[in-house]
Design a protein around this motif. Structure first.
Motif, PDB file in Angstrom:
ATOM      1  N   GLY A  76       2.287   2.540  10.337  1.00  0.00           N
ATOM      2  CA  GLY A  76       2.483   3.107   8.909  1.00  0.00           C
ATOM      3  C   GLY A  76       1.069   3.342   8.249  1.00  0.00           C
ATOM      4  O   GLY A  76       0.224   4.085   8.931  1.00  0.00           O
ATOM      5  N   CYS A  77       0.564   2.750   7.191  1.00  0.00           N
ATOM      6  CA  CYS A  77      -0.461   2.809   6.594  1.00  0.00           C
ATOM      7  C   CYS A  77      -1.773   2.253   7.326  1.00  0.00           C
ATOM      8  O   CYS A  77      -2.764   2.509   6.865  1.00  0.00           O
ATOM      9  CB  CYS A  77      -0.436   2.494   5.079  1.00  0.00           C
ATOM     10  SG  CYS A  77      -0.196   0.756   4.919  1.00  0.00           S
ATOM     11  N   ASN A  78      -1.516   1.441   8.327  1.00  0.00           N
ATOM     12  CA  ASN A  78      -2.497   0.654   9.232  1.00  0.00           C
ATOM     13  C   ASN A  78      -3.118  -0.609   8.392  1.00  0.00           C
ATOM     14  O   ASN A  78      -4.312  -0.764   8.816  1.00  0.00           O
ATOM     15  CB  ASN A  78      -3.471   1.778   9.745  1.00  0.00           C
ATOM     16  CG  ASN A  78      -4.277   1.079  10.915  1.00  0.00           C
ATOM     17  OD1 ASN A  78      -3.758   0.296  11.444  1.00  0.00           O
ATOM     18  ND2 ASN A  78      -5.248   1.834  11.287  1.00  0.00           N
ATOM     19  N   MET A  79      -2.680  -0.722   7.172  1.00  0.00           N
ATOM     20  CA  MET A  79      -3.298  -1.774   6.418  1.00  0.00           C
ATOM     21  C   MET A  79      -2.781  -3.097   6.696  1.00  0.00           C
ATOM     22  O   MET A  79      -1.443  -3.288   6.741  1.00  0.00           O
ATOM     23  CB  MET A  79      -3.063  -1.468   5.013  1.00  0.00           C
ATOM     24  CG  MET A  79      -3.993  -0.372   4.440  1.00  0.00           C
ATOM     25  SD  MET A  79      -5.625  -0.112   4.677  1.00  0.00           S
ATOM     26  CE  MET A  79      -6.159  -1.222   3.208  1.00  0.00           C
ATOM     27  N   TYR A 137       1.023  -1.171  -0.002  1.00  0.00           N
ATOM     28  CA  TYR A 137      -0.142   0.124  -0.006  1.00  0.00           C
ATOM     29  C   TYR A 137       0.939   1.158  -0.061  1.00  0.00           C
ATOM     30  O   TYR A 137       0.781   2.297  -0.984  1.00  0.00           O
ATOM     31  CB  TYR A 137      -1.044  -0.135   1.166  1.00  0.00           C
ATOM     32  CG  TYR A 137      -1.985  -1.006   1.064  1.00  0.00           C
ATOM     33  CD1 TYR A 137      -3.156  -1.045   0.321  1.00  0.00           C
ATOM     34  CD2 TYR A 137      -1.847  -2.240   1.694  1.00  0.00           C
ATOM     35  CE1 TYR A 137      -4.062  -1.813   0.143  1.00  0.00           C
ATOM     36  CE2 TYR A 137      -2.798  -3.482   1.539  1.00  0.00           C
ATOM     37  CZ  TYR A 137      -3.801  -3.016   0.870  1.00  0.00           C
ATOM     38  OH  TYR A 137      -4.550  -4.020   0.515  1.00  0.00           O
TER      39      TYR A 137
END
Ligand SMILES: [Zn+2]
Lengths: 110, 184
Positions: free
Chosen positions: A64-67, A8
Motif C-alpha cells: 500500500g503506502c509502504n509506511m 497514512y
C-alpha cells in the motif's frame, strides 16, 4: 477478510496488504551497547511482553503506502482498537478504547 | 524478457466481459521528496504531483500517482523521455530527494469492459466498486502474489502496472479465472 485502517492512507484496507512488525514503543537504550551488560542488551533485543489483551504493536502497509504505523490490537479477539502514525503516542484511553498501554522503556534506558 | 518485447495475450482474454491489453513502452520515475520541499519542487518542475495518497493526475501522455507520503510514480509516453530526464536532473540538483528512473521495471496493462472490476477482484482484495474506488483513484496494492499499482480511468477501465517478471503470472491468472467472470 479483516480490514485495517491505515493512518497514512486514511482508509480501511484489506489485511493481506499489511505485515505485522512486532511490539511497538520499544525504546532503544540511550547507553552504548558496549557499556551494557548482555542481560540489559538482550532485554532490549529479545524480551517482549507477549501480552494477552490490548497490545500496542507495529504494522507495515507493505502493499500500500509502504509506511510503518502503530496499532492497539486485542490479542484475544484480534480486534484493532486504534491505529496511529509513527512517532505518536497511543491515544489516551477513552470510552471506546479503555486502558490502552502506555509507552514504556526497556532495560538500559535509565 | 527484453524491455520492448511484448508478451502474448491469448484471445480468451478479449471478450465482451473483459479485455486485457498490453500498453506500449513507457518512461517511469519513482520520486520522493522531503515534505518541506514539495510545494517549491512542484512549482519549479511543473509536475502536477497529487498531494493525497491515492490521488492521481492523469493527463495526455503522463500519469502521476501519489503512492505514499511524498512518494510518486510518474508514468509517461516515450516522447517525454528527454524532457522528464531534464526535469528529474534539475530536481536532484536543487533538492535532497530521490528521483530514480524505473522505466524497465514494470509492464503496463489496461483492463476494460463491464467485468473489469470483477476480473481484478479475483486476485485483488480491494473494494473496486465505483463508490469506494472512484475514477481517478490509484494505489499500490496486491494481485494474488504480485505487487501492483492500480488506477481507474473510467467506470469500466483500469490500468495496472506490474513488475515485468510478474506480468505473465498476472495474465495467466486472469485467463484461469475467466470462467468466474462469466457467471452472473
Ligand atoms: Zn497505507
Amino acid at each position: 477478510m479483516m480490514l485495517i485502517h491505515c493512518p497514512y492512507c486514511e482508509e480501511k484496507r484489506p489485511e493481506i496488504e499489511f505485515a505485522y512488525a512486532g511490539e511497538a514503543h520499544i525504546h532503544r537504550p540511550v547507553k552504548d551497547a558496549d557499556d551494557m551488560t548482555d542481560e540489559e542488551w538482550s532485554h532490549f533485543m529479545f524480551l517482549r511482553d507477549n501480552k494477552r489483551g490490548d497490545h500496542a504493536e507495529r504494522w507495515w502497509h507493505a502493499n500500500g503506502c509502504n509506511m510503518f504505523f502503530n496499532a492497539v490490537r486485542n490479542t484475544v479477539t484480534d480486534k484493532f482498537l486504534v491505529t496511529y502514525k509513527m512517532g505518536e503516542l497511543p491515544p489516551k484511553a477513552s470510552a471506546s478504547n479503555a486502558k490502552l498501554p502506555a509507552a514504556k522503556k526497556t532495560g538500559g534506558a535509565k | 524478457m527484453l524491455f520492448n518485447q511484448a508478451i502474448e495475450i491469448d484471445e480468451s482474454l478479449n471478450d465482451d466481459v473483459m479485455r486485457l491489453s498490453l500498453s506500449g513502452e513507457r518512461v517511469r520515475y519513482s520520486l520522493r521528496l522531503k515534505p518541506a520541499d514539495v510545494a517549491a519542487a512542484k512549482k519549479s518542475s511543473g509536475l502536477k504531483l497529487p498531494a493525497k495518497i491515492g490521488g492521481t493526475s492523469i493527463a495526455a501522455g503522463q500519469t502521476i500517482l501519489c503512492l505514499g507520503p511524498q512518494e510518486w510514480l510518474i508514468v509517461a509516453l516515450p516522447k517525454s523521455r528527454e524532457k522528464l530526464a531534464g526535469t528529474m536532473a534539475k530536481l536532484s540538483a536543487d533538492y535532497i530527494c530521490s528521483a530514480v528512473e524505473v522505466s524497465h521495471r514494470n509492464l503496463q496493462f489496461t483492463v476494460t469492459g463491464p467485468g473489469a472490476a470483477r476480473a481484478l477482484n479475483a486476485a485483488c482484495p480491494l473494494d473496486l466498486s465505483v463508490d469506494a474506488f472512484p475514477v481517478g483513484k490509484g494505489t499500490r496494492t496486491i494481485f494474488e502474489g504480485a505487487p501492483i499499482v492500480l488506477w481507474r480511468t473510467a467506470e469500466h477501465e483500469f490500468t495496472v502496472e506490474v513488475w515485468r517478471s510478474f506480468a505473465p503470472y498476472l495474465r495467466d491468472f486472469l485467463a484461469k479465472t475467466a470462467k468466474d467472470r462469466h457467471m452472473a
